[in-house]
Design an enzyme around this catalytic site. Structure first.
Site, PDB file in Angstrom:
ATOM      1  N   CYS A 122       0.798  -1.221   0.000  1.00 47.50           N
ATOM      2  CA  CYS A 122       0.000   0.000   0.000  1.00 47.50           C
ATOM      3  C   CYS A 122       0.833   1.274   0.000  1.00 47.50           C
ATOM      4  CB  CYS A 122      -1.010  -0.043   1.136  1.00 47.50           C
ATOM      5  SG  CYS A 122      -2.364  -1.200   0.754  1.00 47.50           S
ATOM      6  N   ASP A 123       0.123   2.394   0.131  1.00 46.87           N
ATOM      7  CA  ASP A 123       0.582   3.707  -0.320  1.00 46.87           C
ATOM      8  C   ASP A 123       2.000   4.106   0.084  1.00 46.87           C
ATOM      9  OD1 ASP A 123      -2.111   3.535  -0.891  1.00 46.87           O
ATOM     10  OD2 ASP A 123      -2.467   5.660  -0.581  1.00 46.87           O
ATOM     11  N   CYS A 195      -6.425  -1.141  -2.995  1.00 46.87           N
ATOM     12  CA  CYS A 195      -7.682  -0.689  -3.592  1.00 46.87           C
ATOM     13  C   CYS A 195      -7.622  -0.738  -5.115  1.00 46.87           C
ATOM     14  CB  CYS A 195      -8.024   0.713  -3.096  1.00 46.87           C
ATOM     15  SG  CYS A 195      -8.391   0.748  -1.329  1.00 46.87           S
ATOM     16  N   GLU A 491      -3.457  14.054   2.650  1.00 48.74           N
ATOM     17  CA  GLU A 491      -4.191  13.889   1.401  1.00 48.74           C
ATOM     18  C   GLU A 491      -5.537  14.601   1.506  1.00 48.74           C
ATOM     19  OE1 GLU A 491      -4.510   9.738   0.561  1.00 48.74           O
ATOM     20  OE2 GLU A 491      -2.480   9.623  -0.265  1.00 48.74           O
ATOM     21  N   SER A 517      -5.053  11.965  -2.676  1.00 54.76           N
ATOM     22  CA  SER A 517      -5.105  10.517  -2.776  1.00 54.76           C
ATOM     23  C   SER A 517      -5.026  10.115  -4.235  1.00 54.76           C
ATOM     24  CB  SER A 517      -6.416  10.015  -2.173  1.00 54.76           C
ATOM     25  OG  SER A 517      -6.720   8.722  -2.626  1.00 54.76           O
TER      26      SER A 517
END
Length: 620
Positions: A122-123, A195, A491, A517
């Protein structure tokens, strides 16, 4: 021939104590002298992109041991940006990237590991580990947890695809019924994995492929699909080969700084622009370049944004395609293939397979290969079953999407647009640049002029939008949310989401020194540099000032004379210690965040630590 780093703690009589401790971890006489390979995992039950990674470390470790190495696993933290979104938790997201990089350095250097396999997803986890890899410069392979399947639900007698952003938008839309909102919420995130759109996590995992640090399919193969297991096993086997190439054969092309070199950064940025990746990737690529000591700037990115076409359009820029569709169309390698045929790539760069990008394209591009196993690999598809388990299904599409005219991935002649999905703007309000995801901007919004509506925190902006204080035609300015001013560079997904919920998605622009985001679309411009807290012009904007945005010419202008700006700057400086700070914001800041803010640079430098300042402090 380089000496194994691990020999420091495994060889010689004076290391008897260290060997005694190694033996207590399970090592035996035959292991001393083998390369010790760190398996850097990021399992957590907080994050759907990482909830299935618990056993992945040992899966990789088994492959390493079988190939002749010694595997030692440790874990990093992982923040879920979606869960941290919209409250003070988001202050910690970007700083966690640097904390991850530091923690990997600490563990690997403290224990003298020879190489790494980084299990990310993830991010901030992939970029944090990537920064560490460049800093350490030892053999490394990245293998991520994989994308989530797209959600699906039935609304108004139609089956529609969904993702996290749909749940956020519809949840705040007063015209959506409670029943439909609940349906969307329950369907938006159906499986483990990152996601399902081209958000930050998937963008970064795709870029790891383009940089040559990950295996083909890493960015697009679904987390739930059985074929993803082979990526983990192959990564474990291949890292031993990479390690031998460096330590036994003195082959420096096996090192990450020689793989993810300036030419590879060029290729990664071309991919990013062509697929309309998250604007966060610009921040992370700049940070990666800094760690690798490569001179790579927003100017380099801006030049590419003018010549690289958009060849792939994925959610949130369109509801039609998600990562499962990108994979069916051939994934990252097929996009790179189209870019290569357009003459835009440096294809002689090496990769973790020991080949070149040209070799990988020739072998894995579905429009070129005759290998049925590779075609089968890219036909891996979703099962549509809610699960948190990796490798839990083996469904396949009947056919590949090799339509380069109307498909998910296009060729140059049929590009979604001749200019790519990301752009760097500059002007008097952003002297060092700012970033917009053009893939998510409609054609009629490419040029926009309007009065500024000022907010000095994301919270105030959200309240202003939901309370109806923001009106059509305005440029919503959210400042003091940069790396230093936030601190943490939050974000702004909720402000953009709520603008859409209130019917203002195309009627307003949003400008911030914070970031967005990967799920953001619309005229949302972030990373304004210098940030407000660092003396940037954005701090001098007043309510009602006219701001002109022109994406085709890459310009953004505060229509206020230089003389007036100088007067405002002088007035700001006269405030002394209160200069370049938000006027009325009340926000408790922990010492951990103060520590980050003290050394943070603006977004045009990747929001990394100010090395010059740090060197000065240490030298004193």
């Amino acid at each position: 021939m380089p000496k194994l780093r691990s020999a420091t703690s495994t060889q010689g009589r004076n290391m008897a104590g260290a060997r005694a401790l190694w033996r207590a971890t399970g090592m035996t006489d035959g292991d001393f002298g083998k390369p010790i390979i760190a398996v850097v995992n990021s399992f957590t039950q907080f994050v759907p992109g990482h909830v299935h990674l618990k056993d992945m470390g040992q899966l990789v470790a088994g492959a390493i041991e079988e190939a002749g190495g010694v595997a030692k696993e440790f874990n990093t933290i992982a923040v879920d940006d979606g869960i941290a979104m919209g409250h003070s938790g988001m202050l910690y997201s970007l700083p966690s990237r640097d904390l991850i990089a530091d923690s990997v350095e600490y563990m690997v250097n403290a224990h003298c590991a020879d190489a790494m396999v980084c299990i990310s997803n993830c991010d901030k986890i992939t970029p944090g580990m990537m920064m560490a890899a460049m800093r350490l410069n030892i053999p490394v392979i990245f293998v991520s947890g994989g994308p989530m399947e797209a959600g699906k639900t039935k609304l108004s007698d139609q089956i529609i695809k969904l993702d996290l952003v749909d749940a956020m938008i519809k949840g705040a839309d007063p015209t959506v019924s409670d029943e439909d909102s609940d349906k969307i919420e329950r369907s938006a995130c159906p499986t483990c994995g990152s996601c399902s759109g081209m958000f930050t996590a998937n963008s970064m995992n795709c870029l790891a492929e383009a940089l040559g640090l990950a295996l083909p399919g890493n960015g697009s193969m679904l987390a739930t699909h059985a074929d993803r297991e082979q990526l983990f096993l192959k990564a474990g086997k291949q890292i031993v080969e990479l390690t031998k190439r460096y330590y036994q054969d003195n082959d420096e092309s096996a090192l990450p700084r020689n793989i993810a070199c300036k030419e590879a950064l060029h290729n990664a940025m071309c991919l990013d622009i062509a697929m309309g990746g998250s604007t966060n990737t610009i921040l992370h690529l700049l940070a990666t370049a800094q760690e690798a000591e490569i001179d790579y700037t927003m100017e380099d990115m801006d030049k590419l944004s003018r010549i690289v076409p958009q060849l792939c359009k994925v959610a949130p820029s369109t509801p039609e395609y998600h990562m499962e569709d990108v994979h069916r169309a051939g994934g990252v390698i097929s996009i790179l293939g189209e870019l290569s045929r357009a003459g835009l790539l440096k294809t002689d760069v090496p990769n973790v397979l020991g080949t070149t990008l040209a070799d990988v394209i020739a072998k894995y591009d579905i429009t070129l290969t005759d290998d049925e196993d590779i075609k089968k690999f890219y036909r891996a598809g979703p099962a549509g079953i809610r699960t948190t388990k990796a490798f839990s299904q083996d469904c396949r599409w009947d056919t590949l999407d090799d339509d380069r005219v109307n498909g998910c991935i296009r060729n140059l002649e049929n590009a979604f647009s001749l200019e790519g999905g990301l752009a760097v703007l500059s002007g008097n309000i952003a002297v060092d640049g700012c970033v917009v995801k053009t893939a998510g901007v409609s054609d009629d919004n490419l040029v926009f002029t309007g009065p500024a509506h000022i907010f000095e925190s994301q919270d105030d902006a959200v309240a202003g939008v939901l309370d109806g204080k923001v009106v059509a035609g305005e440029v919503v300015v959210i400042r003091y949310e940069g790396p230093k001013g936030g601190p943490g560079m939050q974000e702004m997904l909720y402000p953009t989401t709520y603008l859409k919920s209130m019917g203002l998605g195309k009627a307003c622009a949003l400008l911030t020194d914070g970031r967005f985001s990967g799920g953001t679309s619309g005229l949302s411009i972030g990373h304004v540099s210098p940030e407000a807290a660092d003396g940037g012009t954005i701090a001098l904007v007043e309510q009602g000032d006219i701001i002109h945005i022109d994406i085709p010419t890459r310009e953004i202008t505060l229509q206020v004379s230089e003389e007036v700006l100088e007067e405002r700057r002088a007035a700001m400086i006269s405030k002394g210690k209160q200069a370049w700070k938000p006027a009325d914001r009340v926000r408790p800041i922990s010492y951990a965040l103060k520590n980050y803010a003290m050394l943070a640079t603006s977004a045009d430098k990747g929001a990394v630590r100010n090395r010059d300042l740090l060197d000065g402090l240490v030298d004193k």
